[in-house]
Enzyme design. Structure first.
Site, PDB file in Angstrom:
ATOM      1  N   PHE A 131      35.598  76.461  52.730  1.00 24.53           N
ATOM      2  CA  PHE A 131      35.680  77.928  52.712  1.00 24.53           C
ATOM      3  C   PHE A 131      36.445  78.372  53.945  1.00 24.53           C
ATOM      4  O   PHE A 131      35.970  78.229  55.071  1.00 24.53           O
ATOM      5  CB  PHE A 131      34.276  78.548  52.684  1.00 24.53           C
ATOM      6  CG  PHE A 131      34.308  80.044  52.488  1.00 24.53           C
ATOM      7  CD1 PHE A 131      34.768  80.612  51.302  1.00 24.53           C
ATOM      8  CD2 PHE A 131      33.896  80.898  53.502  1.00 24.53           C
ATOM      9  CE1 PHE A 131      34.813  81.988  51.127  1.00 24.53           C
ATOM     10  CE2 PHE A 131      33.934  82.288  53.340  1.00 24.53           C
ATOM     11  CZ  PHE A 131      34.398  82.829  52.144  1.00 24.53           C
ATOM     12  N   HIS A 139      22.820  78.479  51.899  1.00 21.25           N
ATOM     13  CA  HIS A 139      23.563  78.009  53.066  1.00 21.25           C
ATOM     14  C   HIS A 139      22.899  76.810  53.739  1.00 21.25           C
ATOM     15  O   HIS A 139      21.678  76.778  53.905  1.00 21.25           O
ATOM     16  CB  HIS A 139      23.685  79.135  54.093  1.00 21.25           C
ATOM     17  CG  HIS A 139      24.389  80.347  53.561  1.00 21.25           C
ATOM     18  ND1 HIS A 139      25.686  80.305  53.088  1.00 21.25           N
ATOM     19  CD2 HIS A 139      23.986  81.628  53.423  1.00 21.25           C
ATOM     20  CE1 HIS A 139      26.044  81.514  52.681  1.00 21.25           C
ATOM     21  NE2 HIS A 139      25.027  82.335  52.869  1.00 21.25           N
ATOM     22  N   GLN A 171      32.793  81.527  44.279  1.00 20.81           N
ATOM     23  CA  GLN A 171      33.377  82.362  43.229  1.00 20.81           C
ATOM     24  C   GLN A 171      34.263  81.517  42.304  1.00 20.81           C
ATOM     25  O   GLN A 171      34.238  81.673  41.078  1.00 20.81           O
ATOM     26  CB  GLN A 171      34.220  83.489  43.851  1.00 20.81           C
ATOM     27  CG  GLN A 171      33.409  84.587  44.536  1.00 20.81           C
ATOM     28  CD  GLN A 171      33.154  84.340  46.017  1.00 20.81           C
ATOM     29  OE1 GLN A 171      33.022  83.199  46.464  1.00 20.81           O
ATOM     30  NE2 GLN A 171      33.068  85.415  46.802  1.00 20.81           N
ATOM     31  N   LYS A 212       3.744  93.799  24.118  1.00 19.35           N
ATOM     32  CA  LYS A 212       2.937  92.959  25.023  1.00 19.35           C
ATOM     33  C   LYS A 212       3.879  92.003  25.745  1.00 19.35           C
ATOM     34  O   LYS A 212       4.658  91.286  25.118  1.00 19.35           O
ATOM     35  CB  LYS A 212       1.892  92.190  24.224  1.00 19.35           C
ATOM     36  CG  LYS A 212       0.794  91.582  25.063  1.00 19.35           C
ATOM     37  CD  LYS A 212      -0.176  92.631  25.587  1.00 19.35           C
ATOM     38  CE  LYS A 212      -1.414  92.785  24.723  1.00 19.35           C
ATOM     39  NZ  LYS A 212      -2.206  93.977  25.050  1.00 19.35           N
ATOM     40  N   THR A 259      -0.070  97.004  20.935  1.00 20.11           N
ATOM     41  CA  THR A 259       0.489  95.862  21.676  1.00 20.11           C
ATOM     42  C   THR A 259      -0.385  94.637  21.463  1.00 20.11           C
ATOM     43  O   THR A 259       0.087  93.506  21.452  1.00 20.11           O
ATOM     44  CB  THR A 259       0.631  96.161  23.182  1.00 20.11           C
ATOM     45  OG1 THR A 259      -0.660  96.302  23.765  1.00 20.11           O
ATOM     46  CG2 THR A 259       1.467  97.402  23.439  1.00 20.11           C
ATOM     47  N   ASP A 260      -1.674  94.874  21.267  1.00 23.46           N
ATOM     48  CA  ASP A 260      -2.588  93.762  21.012  1.00 23.46           C
ATOM     49  C   ASP A 260      -2.193  93.012  19.729  1.00 23.46           C
ATOM     50  O   ASP A 260      -2.283  91.787  19.659  1.00 23.46           O
ATOM     51  CB  ASP A 260      -4.027  94.293  20.900  1.00 23.46           C
ATOM     52  CG  ASP A 260      -5.040  93.164  20.874  1.00 23.46           C
ATOM     53  OD1 ASP A 260      -5.137  92.444  21.888  1.00 23.46           O
ATOM     54  OD2 ASP A 260      -5.701  92.971  19.840  1.00 23.46           O
ATOM     55  N   ASN A 316      24.245  81.604  47.291  1.00 26.32           N
ATOM     56  CA  ASN A 316      24.888  80.552  48.085  1.00 26.32           C
ATOM     57  C   ASN A 316      23.845  80.049  49.082  1.00 26.32           C
ATOM     58  O   ASN A 316      23.573  80.704  50.085  1.00 26.32           O
ATOM     59  CB  ASN A 316      26.113  81.140  48.801  1.00 26.32           C
ATOM     60  CG  ASN A 316      26.961  80.064  49.459  1.00 26.32           C
ATOM     61  OD1 ASN A 316      26.596  78.895  49.464  1.00 26.32           O
ATOM     62  ND2 ASN A 316      28.095  80.468  50.020  1.00 26.32           N
ATOM     63  N   ARG A 319      32.010  71.302  53.503  1.00 27.96           N
ATOM     64  CA  ARG A 319      30.676  71.882  53.627  1.00 27.96           C
ATOM     65  C   ARG A 319      29.818  71.503  52.419  1.00 27.96           C
ATOM     66  O   ARG A 319      30.324  70.985  51.425  1.00 27.96           O
ATOM     67  CB  ARG A 319      30.757  73.408  53.755  1.00 27.96           C
ATOM     68  CG  ARG A 319      31.246  74.104  52.504  1.00 27.96           C
ATOM     69  CD  ARG A 319      31.134  75.634  52.567  1.00 27.96           C
ATOM     70  NE  ARG A 319      31.509  76.206  51.278  1.00 27.96           N
ATOM     71  CZ  ARG A 319      31.400  77.483  50.948  1.00 27.96           C
ATOM     72  NH1 ARG A 319      30.962  78.359  51.828  1.00 27.96           N
ATOM     73  NH2 ARG A 319      31.737  77.910  49.748  1.00 27.96           N
TER      74      ARG A 319
END
Ligand code: URC
Length: 307
Positions: free
Chosen positions: A166, A259, A231, A12, A57-58, A257, A183
């Site tokens: 960068f 931006h 990175q 479940k 599953t119950d 990232n 940045r």
């Protein structure tokens, strides 16, 4: 037979269990989303429909709620360990149990505000605001002998408003990106880390402390790294955790990232001195990677951080 059955599992998914622990009139909340996946001798149910090996599953759902009462929820990891052990040791045909948990954190509403109408009342002891910052995750797998615990978090949104550059990247005829010497660096951290604890139940890590420490180290590394690329920041975050937490051998990150583009204010006769940005939601760069203790084999699946 022209076909055969491959890997299979069942259980479940997304059992939302909220446990209130009452310590006098001070309450504590644990709010989990628990998914159970069981596997083992399940050929017959697939080939012939015989349910002789199938715990419904119950029932797995009921077990989650009953265990919240019987064992309490000390940590997501400890709760998952109880469940996984139960399914594998109580049902012969079940050989492996994988429990995935998301935890939603709540914090007490502070009522120190002088104007608060709750001052002097008990409200603060049982009033909570959901911490929307991040979701904690845990995955516990048990095959009857060995444990694998992979903890993590997602949606931890962080930003550095400077100390990020960068430049120096490859440029081909399609490159239009301008080099950036100051940045914004922003991301929603999704991380999964694997504990090297696999068997000795007497020597389990302190899951709550370990989570807090891993989170702290990744945030400190994000804040303290002067970044030349996301990175590089990723590697710093991972190695800070591996170097400071001996119980963790591997960590995998998925870092969008997010931006932030400087808005051109020239048409309005205004100068934009790195002050006004457009926060784009898509597309986004997606930087992903694993950091490992030297000599250790990677085990966290490549796609796990996207769950
Ligand atoms: O930190 C970054 N890494 C990249 O690989 C990349 N690519 C890009 O367009 N911007 C960025 N930023």
């Amino acid at each position: 037979m022209p076909t055969i059955l491959g890997q299979n599992q069942y259980g479940k998914a997304e059992n939302r269990v909220v446990k209130i622990t009452r310590d006098g009139d001070t309450h504590h909340i644990k709010d989990l989303n628990v998914s159970v996946a069981l596997s083992g001798e399940m050929d017959d149910v697939h080939y012939s429909g015989s349910n002789a090996h199938v715990l419904p599953t119950d029932t797995t759902k009921n077990t989650v709620f009953a265990f919240a009462k019987e064992h309490g929820i000390e940590s997501a990891e400890q709760f998952g360990i109880h469940l996984a052990r139960h399914f594998v040791t109580s049902q012969e045909p079940i050989k492996t149990a994988r429990i995935r948990i998301e935890e939603y954190a709540w914090e007490r509403i502070a009522t120190s505000d002088a104007n608060s109408r709750f001052i002097g009342s008990d409200e603060v002891k049982h009033s909570f605001v959901r911490k929307n910052q991040e979701i904690r995750t845990a995955q516990i797998t048990f095959d009857g002998e060995k444990w694998q615990v992979v903890s993590g978090l997602k949606d931890l949104t962080v930003m550095n408003s400077t100390n990020s550059e960068f430049w120096g990247y490859v440029k081909d005829k399609y490159t239009t990106l301008k080099e950036a010497y100051d940045r914004i660096l922003a991301t929603d951290v999704s991380a999964r880390w694997r504990y090297n604890w696999t068997s000795d139940e007497q020597r389990m890590p302190n899951w709550e402390k370990s989570y807090e420490q891993a989170r702290k180290h990744m945030l400190h590394a994000f804040a303290e790294t002067y970044s030349l690329s996301l990175q590089q920041t990723l590697y710093q975050m991972g190695s800070r955790i591996i170097n400071n937490r001996s119980e963790i051998d591997e960590i995998r990150f998925s870092l969008p990232n997010n931006h932030h583009f400087l808005v051109d204010l020239e048409p309005f006769g205004l100068k934009n001195d790195n002050e006004v940005y457009f926060a784009a939601d898509r597309p986004y760069g997606l930087i992903e990677g694993t950091v490992l203790r030297d000599g250790v084999e990677p085990q966290i699946p490549v796609d796990m951080t996207n769950l």
